[in-house]
Design a protein around this motif. Structure first.
Motif, PDB file in Angstrom:
ATOM      1  N   ASP A 306       0.848  -1.186   0.000  1.00  0.00           N
ATOM      2  CA  ASP A 306       0.000   0.000   0.000  1.00  0.00           C
ATOM      3  C   ASP A 306       0.886   1.239   0.000  1.00  0.00           C
ATOM      4  OD1 ASP A 306       0.825  -0.870   2.567  1.00  0.00           O
ATOM      5  OD2 ASP A 306      -0.472   0.669   3.467  1.00  0.00           O
ATOM      6  N   SER A 307       0.394   2.311  -0.607  1.00  0.00           N
ATOM      7  CA  SER A 307       1.114   3.596  -0.705  1.00  0.00           C
ATOM      8  C   SER A 307       2.536   3.405  -1.226  1.00  0.00           C
ATOM      9  CB  SER A 307       1.158   4.282   0.675  1.00  0.00           C
ATOM     10  OG  SER A 307      -0.146   4.486   1.168  1.00  0.00           O
ATOM     11  N   PRO A 308       2.716   2.857  -2.408  1.00  0.00           N
ATOM     12  CA  PRO A 308       4.070   2.643  -2.940  1.00  0.00           C
ATOM     13  C   PRO A 308       4.757   3.971  -3.247  1.00  0.00           C
ATOM     14  CG  PRO A 308       2.441   2.216  -4.646  1.00  0.00           C
ATOM     15  CD  PRO A 308       1.678   2.422  -3.381  1.00  0.00           C
ATOM     16  N   THR A 309       6.076   3.962  -3.122  1.00  0.00           N
ATOM     17  CA  THR A 309       6.854   5.158  -3.449  1.00  0.00           C
ATOM     18  C   THR A 309       6.950   5.298  -4.965  1.00  0.00           C
ATOM     19  OG1 THR A 309       8.952   3.974  -3.514  1.00  0.00           O
ATOM     20  CG2 THR A 309       8.221   4.804  -1.366  1.00  0.00           C
ATOM     21  N   GLY A 397      14.638  11.403   0.638  1.00  0.00           N
ATOM     22  CA  GLY A 397      14.087  11.715  -0.683  1.00  0.00           C
ATOM     23  C   GLY A 397      14.609  10.765  -1.756  1.00  0.00           C
ATOM     24  N   GLU A 398      15.923  10.477  -1.708  1.00  0.00           N
ATOM     25  CA  GLU A 398      16.511   9.573  -2.689  1.00  0.00           C
ATOM     26  C   GLU A 398      15.964   8.148  -2.549  1.00  0.00           C
ATOM     27  OE1 GLU A 398      20.666   9.910  -2.052  1.00  0.00           O
ATOM     28  OE2 GLU A 398      20.872  11.796  -3.185  1.00  0.00           O
ATOM     29  N   ALA A 399      15.743   7.737  -1.304  1.00  0.00           N
ATOM     30  CA  ALA A 399      15.241   6.373  -1.067  1.00  0.00           C
ATOM     31  C   ALA A 399      13.877   6.167  -1.718  1.00  0.00           C
ATOM     32  CB  ALA A 399      15.161   6.100   0.430  1.00  0.00           C
ATOM     33  N   LYS A 400      13.066   7.231  -1.743  1.00  0.00           N
ATOM     34  CA  LYS A 400      11.718   7.116  -2.313  1.00  0.00           C
ATOM     35  C   LYS A 400      11.721   7.079  -3.837  1.00  0.00           C
ATOM     36  CE  LYS A 400       9.493   9.307   1.644  1.00  0.00           C
ATOM     37  NZ  LYS A 400       8.675  10.442   2.134  1.00  0.00           N
ATOM     38  N   THR A 401      12.851   7.410  -4.453  1.00  0.00           N
ATOM     39  CA  THR A 401      12.920   7.399  -5.922  1.00  0.00           C
ATOM     40  C   THR A 401      13.716   6.219  -6.462  1.00  0.00           C
ATOM     41  OG1 THR A 401      14.904   8.805  -5.925  1.00  0.00           O
ATOM     42  CG2 THR A 401      12.750   9.913  -5.987  1.00  0.00           C
ATOM     43  N   LYS A 402      14.325   5.430  -5.575  1.00  0.00           N
ATOM     44  CA  LYS A 402      15.110   4.288  -6.037  1.00  0.00           C
ATOM     45  C   LYS A 402      14.192   3.283  -6.752  1.00  0.00           C
ATOM     46  CE  LYS A 402      19.156   5.473  -4.405  1.00  0.00           C
ATOM     47  NZ  LYS A 402      20.288   5.782  -5.317  1.00  0.00           N
ATOM     48  N   ALA A 403      14.718   2.709  -7.823  1.00  0.00           N
ATOM     49  CA  ALA A 403      13.911   1.798  -8.654  1.00  0.00           C
ATOM     50  C   ALA A 403      14.465   0.383  -8.688  1.00  0.00           C
ATOM     51  CB  ALA A 403      13.782   2.351 -10.071  1.00  0.00           C
ATOM     52  N   LYS A 410      18.462  -0.551   1.094  1.00  0.00           N
ATOM     53  CA  LYS A 410      19.741   0.021   1.524  1.00  0.00           C
ATOM     54  C   LYS A 410      19.628   1.530   1.736  1.00  0.00           C
ATOM     55  CE  LYS A 410      24.622   0.224   0.202  1.00  0.00           C
ATOM     56  NZ  LYS A 410      25.621  -0.171  -0.821  1.00  0.00           N
ATOM     57  N   ALA A 411      18.875   2.209   0.833  1.00  0.00           N
ATOM     58  CA  ALA A 411      18.744   3.666   0.941  1.00  0.00           C
ATOM     59  C   ALA A 411      17.995   4.056   2.212  1.00  0.00           C
ATOM     60  CB  ALA A 411      18.025   4.205  -0.296  1.00  0.00           C
ATOM     61  N   PHE A 412      16.920   3.341   2.547  1.00  0.00           N
ATOM     62  CA  PHE A 412      16.182   3.655   3.783  1.00  0.00           C
ATOM     63  C   PHE A 412      17.032   3.355   5.008  1.00  0.00           C
ATOM     64  CE2 PHE A 412      12.144   3.404   1.252  1.00  0.00           C
ATOM     65  CZ  PHE A 412      11.692   4.669   1.557  1.00  0.00           C
ATOM     66  N   LYS A 413      17.845   2.320   4.925  1.00  0.00           N
ATOM     67  CA  LYS A 413      18.737   2.014   6.043  1.00  0.00           C
ATOM     68  C   LYS A 413      19.740   3.149   6.260  1.00  0.00           C
ATOM     69  CE  LYS A 413      21.874  -1.545   7.771  1.00  0.00           C
ATOM     70  NZ  LYS A 413      22.489  -2.867   7.474  1.00  0.00           N
ATOM     71  N   ASN A 414      20.310   3.656   5.167  1.00  0.00           N
ATOM     72  CA  ASN A 414      21.264   4.780   5.263  1.00  0.00           C
ATOM     73  C   ASN A 414      20.585   6.035   5.819  1.00  0.00           C
ATOM     74  OD1 ASN A 414      23.304   3.182   4.228  1.00  0.00           O
ATOM     75  ND2 ASN A 414      23.000   3.870   2.112  1.00  0.00           N
TER      76      ASN A 414
END
Length: 591
Positions: A306-309, A397-403, A410-414
């Motif tokens: 639900d609510s995907p980035t 912000g970058e984590a939400k755009t990773k594809a 990894k981005a959310f962990k950082n």
């Protein structure tokens, strides 16, 4: 030619040729004869006569063993068309004449008594033969006819035999066989006048068949070209389309071969003309089935995510597009591979959700702390905290755009680590100034507890499972579930192929397990019954029970293979056998 085996008697044409040859030989030497009645295994069902230099006992035994009745035997000689017989019993001339007539041999039969001299009877016959008037005229006519047909007869027979072999029309073949036997019989009887009379009608009959065969060969060639043109397309479609969707095309293709085997090329052509549209329809149906499968996978992804980035949406769209491209090409192996990539991606994104939740909680805490305390900070702590907070915002912000699934986690962990740095900098500064309030201490404790919550919950979950699943299959399943919990995707299996009764017992126990902590929804899809996987995915040839549990919302799935025979013993009446894969049929002895 001679009478040695049963095969020399069974076929009428062979029997007659052997008998004529033996009677010709009787013109020069004494022969043995034997007459039989009721010969059921031969075409000669009434009476049968065998003539040979010496009739072997082995042949006599074989004839008797096959149910024939011996009428009489003795010796015989021939002079022209007169045959002289000396029976060793009371055999009549009528019985001998009947056997010869059945064999289509016209001859005068003379029988001498047991005490008579066979050679004297032959000599008397020879003298009578010389007294027949008009013989020279008949012989001259035969000689003239023989010269007329000597060259053409062998060629005609050769054409006749070739046409007889090539034709597939049984009525036509029977006519040719009868003509060959008739003209061949006259030739062997040296009745060349009769052979000459038959040449023209036989030639016309053969020519008619040859003309039809020529037209047949032409149609056969055109048919072969059409088959060659369509065969590659047919085989490609057959490999890509499930058998249940390919029945009409397969029926048309096999019907074409059946009509061609009977030289019915017009009917075969109709089926070949319809085949491309049947193949198109089968391929469309196969593509629609794959599209429906993709649609189900996408609906499942929406339910889990639900609510995907922005990045998650782009990634799932790219994976779905890859599947659609392979569906358009109808490449089954690559469709399966692309669907597998889609499923793996969905599971990886679901697993990354916990990391995203922790990062969002950490950012909320860091933002609140920075907003409340930024004016209470001194340089250089204020600059360090500002830079750390700005970096945390950038990473979120970058984590939400990773594809890519791995990059997203990894981005959310950082980002979470950067948020923790903000808290540490601000807390250290406030502690140094003795200005850390009880509220700040509580919030920091809550943040730390949230960071450590996963490890605490996981340990409790493992302990709960160890307490409930202590032995047998359930213990193995739980161990596999614990091992798979940290995997991406969290799937696993236990070794071996298990009887249905054992598996269903484990299913009942698994489904009755209560929720605890992060563990919920202990279930087995399919209403608690093992599933025949080919019913949803026709390329999967297995029967499995999927022991599933939600671990912090993520579904863990442990596969248990069920022994096919035990499954069919219970549920065989409910199965659509047309969908069962060949490998399963082979295990059940129904290959």
């Amino acid at each position: 030619m001679a009478f040695r085996e049963l095969k020399d008697i069974k076929d009428s044409a062979v029997y007659q040729r052997n008998l004529r040859a033996a009677l010709l030989e009787a013109q020069t030497e004494t022969m043995e004869f034997m007459v039989w009645q009721a010969f059921p295994f031969s075409e000669q069902t009434a009476q049968l006569i065998i003539v040979a230099k010496s009739i072997e006992n082995s042949l006599i035994r074989k004839i008797a063993d096959n149910g024939a009745h011996k009428l009489g035997f003795g010796k015989c000689r021939a002079i022209g068309r007169k045959l002289v017989f000396k029976p060793e019993n009371s055999l009549s001339a009528n019985a001998i004449s009947t056997a010869l007539k059945i064999a289509k041999i016209a001859a005068e039969v003379d029988v001498v008594g047991k005490g008579a001299d066979l050679d004297a009877g032959v000599q008397a016959g020879a003298r009578a033969q010389t007294q027949v008037q008009g013989a020279p005229v008949a012989n001259a006519a035969q000689d003239a006819a023989h010269k007329a047909v000597a060259a053409s007869y062998p060629k005609l027979v050769e054409r006749l035999e070739e046409a007889e072999t090539r034709t597939r029309d049984m009525k036509e073949r029977t006519t040719l066989t009868q003509l060959r036997r008739k003209i061949g019989s006259e030739w062997e009887d040296k009745d060349y006048v009769a052979v000459k009379a038959l040449l023209d009608p036989v030639d016309k009959a053969v020519a008619a068949v040859e003309k039809r065969l020529e037209e047949r060969d032409k149609q056969q060639g055109l048919h072969a070209q059409l088959v060659k043109k369509l065969q590659g397309r047919y085989e490609t479609a057959q490999a890509a389309v499930p058998a249940a969707l390919f029945k009409k095309a397969m029926t048309a293709w096999s019907g074409t071969a059946q009509f061609a085997a009977k030289d019915e090329y017009a009917e075969a052509g109709k089926l070949l003309a319809a085949l491309p549209s049947l193949l198109d329809a089968a391929e469309r149906a196969a593509r629609d089935a794959w599209k429906e499968r993709l649609k189900q996978e996408q609906e499942g992804a929406a339910a889990q995510l639900d609510s995907p980035t922005e990045g998650e949406t782009a990634l799932l769209k790219a994976r779905a597009t890859a599947v659609e491209e392979q569906i358009a090409k109808l490449d089954v192996a690559r469709i399966e591979s692309a669907l597998g990539a889609f499923e793996t991606t969905v599971q990886a994104l679901a697993n990354a959700r916990r990391q995203r939740q922790l990062a969002e909680l950490a950012y909320e805490r860091a933002e609140t702390l920075w907003t409340d305390q930024q004016y209470n900070l001194r340089d250089p702590a204020e600059k360090k905290a500002r830079a750390a907070f700005q970096n945390a915002g950038k990473l979120m912000g970058e984590a939400k755009t990773k594809a890519e699934a791995g990059q997203i986690a990894k981005a959310f962990k950082n980002a979470a680590v950067a948020c923790r740095q903000v808290v540490e900098i601000v807390t250290a500064e406030l502690q140094a100034r003795n200005a850390l309030s009880e509220k700040l201490a509580n919030e920091s404790a809550e943040l730390e507890a949230a960071m450590n919550q996963s490890a605490t919950e996981d340990a409790a979950a493992v302990a709960y499972g160890n307490q409930h699943f202590t032995s047998g299959m359930l213990k193995d399943i739980w161990k596999a579930a614990v091992k798979a919990q940290g995997d991406n995707p969290p799937n696993g299996s236990i070794g071996g192929v298990w009887p249905l009764s054992t598996v269903e017992g484990a299913i009942d126990a698994w489904r009755s397990t209560a929720n605890s902590g992060v563990l919920s929804n202990f279930h087995v899809p399919g209403g608690g019954r093992p599933q025949a996987k080919w019913e949803k995915n026709f390329v999967r040839a297995e029967i499995q029970a999927n022991f599933c549990v939600r671990w912090r919302g993520n579904r863990i799935n442990i596969h248990v293979d069920v022994e096919p025979r035990s499954y069919f013993d219970v549920y065989g009446d409910e199965v659509d056998w047309s969908l069962i894969p060949q490998s399963i049929r082979a295990q059940l002895g129904r290959g």
